[in-house]
Design a protein around this motif. Structure first.
Motif, mmCIF file in Angstrom:
data_model
loop_
_atom_site.group_PDB
_atom_site.id
_atom_site.type_symbol
_atom_site.label_atom_id
_atom_site.label_comp_id
_atom_site.label_asym_id
_atom_site.label_seq_id
_atom_site.Cartn_x
_atom_site.Cartn_y
_atom_site.Cartn_z
ATOM 1 N N PRO A 41 -28.516 -1.911 1.976
ATOM 2 C CA PRO A 41 -27.375 -2.306 2.807
ATOM 3 C C PRO A 41 -27.523 -3.759 3.270
ATOM 4 O O PRO A 41 -28.628 -4.225 3.530
ATOM 5 C CB PRO A 41 -27.434 -1.329 3.989
ATOM 6 C CG PRO A 41 -28.213 -0.167 3.484
ATOM 7 C CD PRO A 41 -29.195 -0.720 2.513
ATOM 8 N N THR A 42 -26.389 -4.458 3.391
ATOM 9 C CA THR A 42 -26.453 -5.874 3.762
ATOM 10 C C THR A 42 -26.962 -6.023 5.191
ATOM 11 O O THR A 42 -26.413 -5.426 6.124
ATOM 12 C CB THR A 42 -25.071 -6.516 3.644
ATOM 13 O OG1 THR A 42 -24.629 -6.372 2.300
ATOM 14 C CG2 THR A 42 -25.129 -7.989 3.996
ATOM 15 N N PRO A 43 -28.017 -6.810 5.402
ATOM 16 C CA PRO A 43 -28.592 -6.950 6.743
ATOM 17 C C PRO A 43 -27.894 -8.029 7.565
ATOM 18 O O PRO A 43 -27.179 -8.882 7.038
ATOM 19 C CB PRO A 43 -30.044 -7.350 6.448
ATOM 20 C CG PRO A 43 -29.947 -8.105 5.159
ATOM 21 C CD PRO A 43 -28.835 -7.460 4.367
ATOM 22 N N ALA A 44 -28.135 -7.988 8.862
ATOM 23 C CA ALA A 44 -27.779 -9.094 9.746
ATOM 24 C C ALA A 44 -28.937 -10.064 9.865
ATOM 25 O O ALA A 44 -28.740 -11.263 10.080
ATOM 26 C CB ALA A 44 -27.386 -8.566 11.124
ATOM 27 N N PHE A 384 -20.656 -11.557 2.759
ATOM 28 C CA PHE A 384 -21.672 -11.239 3.756
ATOM 29 C C PHE A 384 -22.986 -11.922 3.357
ATOM 30 O O PHE A 384 -23.411 -11.860 2.213
ATOM 31 C CB PHE A 384 -21.898 -9.722 3.853
ATOM 32 C CG PHE A 384 -20.695 -8.961 4.312
ATOM 33 C CD1 PHE A 384 -20.361 -8.902 5.660
ATOM 34 C CD2 PHE A 384 -19.892 -8.303 3.401
ATOM 35 C CE1 PHE A 384 -19.248 -8.195 6.085
ATOM 36 C CE2 PHE A 384 -18.782 -7.590 3.815
ATOM 37 C CZ PHE A 384 -18.451 -7.537 5.162
ATOM 38 N N TYR A 385 -23.611 -12.539 4.345
ATOM 39 C CA TYR A 385 -24.886 -13.199 4.113
ATOM 40 C C TYR A 385 -25.831 -12.911 5.272
ATOM 41 O O TYR A 385 -25.393 -12.682 6.408
ATOM 42 C CB TYR A 385 -24.720 -14.723 4.038
ATOM 43 C CG TYR A 385 -24.408 -15.276 2.676
ATOM 44 C CD1 TYR A 385 -25.429 -15.664 1.821
ATOM 45 C CD2 TYR A 385 -23.098 -15.439 2.257
ATOM 46 C CE1 TYR A 385 -25.138 -16.202 0.571
ATOM 47 C CE2 TYR A 385 -22.802 -15.972 1.019
ATOM 48 C CZ TYR A 385 -23.833 -16.351 0.172
ATOM 49 O OH TYR A 385 -23.545 -16.881 -1.057
ATOM 50 N N ALA A 386 -27.125 -12.944 5.011
ATOM 51 C CA ALA A 386 -28.159 -12.983 6.040
ATOM 52 C C ALA A 386 -29.236 -13.930 5.566
ATOM 53 O O ALA A 386 -29.561 -13.982 4.385
ATOM 54 C CB ALA A 386 -28.745 -11.594 6.282
ATOM 55 N N GLY A 387 -29.787 -14.663 6.481
ATOM 56 C CA GLY A 387 -30.793 -15.653 6.137
ATOM 57 C C GLY A 387 -30.234 -17.049 6.269
ATOM 58 O O GLY A 387 -29.183 -17.252 6.871
ATOM 59 N N PRO A 388 -30.951 -18.011 5.734
ATOM 60 C CA PRO A 388 -32.125 -17.880 4.876
ATOM 61 C C PRO A 388 -33.391 -17.550 5.668
ATOM 62 O O PRO A 388 -33.439 -17.707 6.877
ATOM 63 C CB PRO A 388 -32.239 -19.279 4.243
ATOM 64 C CG PRO A 388 -31.693 -20.186 5.313
ATOM 65 C CD PRO A 388 -30.571 -19.426 5.955
ATOM 66 N N ALA A 389 -34.402 -17.094 4.934
ATOM 67 C CA ALA A 389 -35.730 -16.876 5.486
ATOM 68 C C ALA A 389 -36.742 -17.547 4.567
ATOM 69 O O ALA A 389 -36.490 -17.726 3.374
ATOM 70 C CB ALA A 389 -36.030 -15.383 5.606
ATOM 71 N N SER A 406 -23.929 -9.958 -0.088
ATOM 72 C CA SER A 406 -23.194 -8.864 -0.694
ATOM 73 C C SER A 406 -21.818 -9.340 -1.114
ATOM 74 O O SER A 406 -21.133 -10.034 -0.359
ATOM 75 C CB SER A 406 -23.044 -7.701 0.290
ATOM 76 O OG SER A 406 -22.231 -6.678 -0.267
ATOM 77 N N SER A 407 -21.415 -8.981 -2.318
ATOM 78 C CA SER A 407 -20.067 -9.269 -2.790
ATOM 79 C C SER A 407 -19.136 -8.088 -2.548
ATOM 80 O O SER A 407 -17.952 -8.150 -2.872
ATOM 81 C CB SER A 407 -20.083 -9.620 -4.285
ATOM 82 O OG SER A 407 -20.656 -8.564 -5.032
ATOM 83 N N LEU A 416 -31.052 -9.340 -2.749
ATOM 84 C CA LEU A 416 -32.008 -10.326 -2.245
ATOM 85 C C LEU A 416 -32.113 -11.414 -3.300
ATOM 86 O O LEU A 416 -32.518 -11.149 -4.435
ATOM 87 C CB LEU A 416 -33.374 -9.686 -2.001
ATOM 88 C CG LEU A 416 -33.507 -8.766 -0.789
ATOM 89 C CD1 LEU A 416 -34.897 -8.150 -0.746
ATOM 90 C CD2 LEU A 416 -33.216 -9.511 0.506
ATOM 91 N N VAL A 417 -31.714 -12.624 -2.936
ATOM 92 C CA VAL A 417 -31.716 -13.746 -3.868
ATOM 93 C C VAL A 417 -32.817 -14.715 -3.453
ATOM 94 O O VAL A 417 -32.809 -15.227 -2.333
ATOM 95 C CB VAL A 417 -30.353 -14.448 -3.900
ATOM 96 C CG1 VAL A 417 -30.326 -15.510 -4.991
ATOM 97 C CG2 VAL A 417 -29.238 -13.442 -4.122
#
Length: 636
Positions: A41-44, A384-389, A406-407, A416-417
């Motif tokens: 699932p797409t994270p925050a 939807f995006y989270a990061g970068p880390a 997520s698309s 995870l890219v």
């Protein structure tokens, strides 16, 4: 000035591109190779941490769309990840759950702590050391009546120096009630005591973010806080306030205001100028600028602002991260994602803040700002995006990047890219030590443990012995130190989050001596890792001359550089019986040896270039001479 510049917008040069220098012939910008993996699932938020203690960063991610779980993705060491494993969370709110990692029960394995939004509970998932985690241990803490934990991030450190990892977390009374920030002392088993109130925001301010650091280098962990004031119409983020809570090493904290600005902000922490002091930084979204606030031991912050680029249809909404992506210390680079605004069809971009000149007097912006393409799949835009880390997702010492995107319109499935840093990094030439193959530990590369070092060897240059080591930590590292025979010789701040390095070249000790040495790695809470070793300097300078008679000079070697005083070691091969060996420096006799064909002495010379003449004379009066030149350096 080193710069990052590469635009892939509309180009088909590479998929999953953070930066693709190879496509555009860039020579002074970092380059990355790319891969993607299933992310659940797409994270925050995504949390880089080595959960299976193999020395390679893994990813823990919350569920940013519906809450109630987090995932663990184990790194394969090549930029890809194994399929994520999901752990359920007993939360009554459908929001992302705050996560912190650390060794909460002292068994040398990383654990995961979560504060459960809408409750007064903290749950700890004890790690098994292999990347899996046990069923949660829940602790109910005595918050004020009606107060519960929100979705505000939490931080973990040993704030009171009792050897047990603690938590700092915000709590609120729902529906506009008061906020507070609390210290929850760890009990060493994965549980926590009742909280201690350490800061009460002014009425109306809401706690948005907590970050960790040591902003004054006193060895006590501190907390950076981002507060926001809602607008009169109830919309969030009319004003933002940044402050630092300076810990006293026990349970008290002193609040110092850093800045108050209009609009919303992000907040991060790290040692961006490599001086051993944690700094604060974030994006001020009103005027669109990066603020960097440099910490120092006076508890006063230095301010620098850099305008953001004008990016049509894009806005920086997520965190700013920092690392030495280019290997050009002492100033680290910063990076952030610029995401499409509502209704925009623009592709996301990565925004880089780079400098090769360090921070100036504040009259001009210290950073150059560049952009490059952000990760995408087949040209489609992730809503939807989270990061970068930042993490070390392989073993090449270079910091890499990862984002989750997520698309899917609901964000129910993410990728995870990963961008593996393939830059021609200056540290490669400097021979920095590889990182330990454990998540927490120190690796000594030179000299090796119990090594017997030949004079002028043991790594490094003629006449110098090089100490090289690295460290990993489950916490946030601040420095490494090298001690020799009970005296601190060097302190370095080559730090990137949980990773650190030390390299130090010293004048080689006298031959035939054995020395006790210690490497320390210190977290921002002054939790120490320690590695003790001994090394012995050899008595001779290697193989005797072959063939023709004469001297074999081990040190100084021709045109070498040496710290004063300078060791001079040579062996001789002569006919007959030795009468004497002599050392002359710049025409003055400095030493005579009559009992051995090995000359071993130390001479004090002035700084600069010198001539060293070594003679061997037999009882028949036959003489052999060798001359070398070298530069003497003064100890700093």
């Amino acid at each position: 000035m080193l710069r990052l510049r590469c635009s892939l917008r509309g180009a088909a040069c590479a998929v999953f591109a953070f930066v693709s220098a190879s496509c555009f012939g860039q020579t002074n910008s970092p380059s990355f190779t790319y891969s993607n993996s299933s992310g659940g699932p797409t994270p925050a938020h995504i949390y880089p941490v080595d959960v299976n203690s193999d020395g390679i960063t893994d990813i823990v991610a919350d569920n940013g769309q519906s809450g109630g779980s987090f995932t663990v993705s184990i790194s394969n060491g090549d930029g890809t990840f194994k399929a994520p494993v999901t752990y359920d969370i007993n939360s009554i709110w459908t929001v992302a759950t705050p996560i912190a990692t650390g060794d909460f029960n002292g068994d040398g394995k990383v654990d995961i702590a979560v504060s459960l939004p809408g409750t007064t509970q903290v749950a700890v998932y004890l790690g098994n050391g292999d990347g899996t985690f046990q069923a949660p241990m829940a602790t109910s803490v005595n918050l004020p009546s009606g107060a519960v934990f929100p979705a505000t991030p939490i931080v973990a450190a040993d704030f009171n120096h009792d050897g047990k990892v603690d938590l700092v977390a915000a709590a609120q009374t729902p529906n506009g009630g008061p906020w507070g920030i609390y210290l929850l002392l760890g009990d060493g088993t994965g549980g926590f005591t009742d909280p201690t109130l350490i800061y009460t925001p002014t009425s109306g301010w809401e706690v948005q973010t907590l970050v960790l650091g040591d902003f004054d280098t006193d060895g006590n962990a501190d907390v950076g806080v981002l507060e926001q004031m809602p607008c009169t119409n109830g919309q969030p983020g009319c004003s933002s306030n940044v402050l630092a809570l300076f810990g006293n090493g026990a349970t008290s904290f002193a609040a110092v205001d850093v800045t108050t600005v209009s609009g919303t902000m992000t907040l991060g922490s790290g040692d961006i100028n490599s001086d051993g002091v944690t700094d604060l930084f974030g994006i001020q979204n009103g005027p669109g600028r990066l603020g960097t606030f440099l910490g120092n031991n006076s508890r006063k912050f230095s301010y620098f602002y850099t305008p953001l680029p004008s990016l049509t249809g894009l806005a920086i909404t997520g965190p700013v991260v920092t690392a030495d992506f280019m290997g050009d210390r002492p100033i680290l680079e910063l990076a952030a994602l610029a995401l499409p605004t509502s209704g925009s069809t623009q592709s996301p971009e990565m925004v880089w803040f780079t400098t090769g000149n360090g921070f100036n007097d504040g009259s001009t912006a210290p950073y150059e700002v560049e952009t490059s393409a952000a990760p995408s799949t087949g040209g489609s835009i992730y809503p939807f995006y989270a990061g970068p880390a930042v993490g070390m997702f392989n073993r090449d010492l270079k910091p890499d990047l990862v984002v989750a995107g997520s698309s899917e319109s609901t964000g129910s499935v993410s990728d995870l890219v990963t961008g593996l840093n393939s830059t021609s990094w200056i540290y490669e030439a400097d021979g920095f030590c590889a990182l330990p193959s454990t998540g927490n530990g120190i690796l000594l590369c030179s000299p090796s443990s119990e090594q017997t070092a030949a004079q002028g060897e043991a790594g490094g240059y003629p006449g110098l012995t090089t100490i090289s080591a690295s460290a990993n930590s489950f916490g946030m590292l601040r420095k490494m130190e090298f001690w020799l025979d009970g005296v601190k010789e060097e302190e370095t701040h080559y730090v990137s989050g949980p990773n650190a390095w030390i390299m130090y070249s010293m004048n080689t000790p006298a031959a035939g001596t054995t020395h006790n040495a210690t490497i320390y790695a210190a977290n921002v809470d002054n939790t120490l890792q320690r590695y003790d070793f001994t090394f012995t300097i050899g008595n001779t300078c290697g193989t005797l001359p072959q063939g023709a008679y004469g001297e074999n000079v081990c040190t100084p070697q021709p045109d070498g550089s040496y710290f004063d005083p300078v060791d001079v070691i040579a062996t001789a091969k002569i006919t007959g019986t030795l009468k004497r060996m002599e050392l002359w420096v710049d025409g003055t006799k400095m030493f005579t040896e009559t009992n051995s064909l090995t000359l071993n002495t130390t001479v004090t010379v002035s700084e600069g270039y010198h001539e060293y003449d070594i003679y061997a004379v037999n009882t028949a009066g036959q003489k052999w001479e060798t001359t070398v030149f070298g530069t003497a350096l003064q100890q700093q």
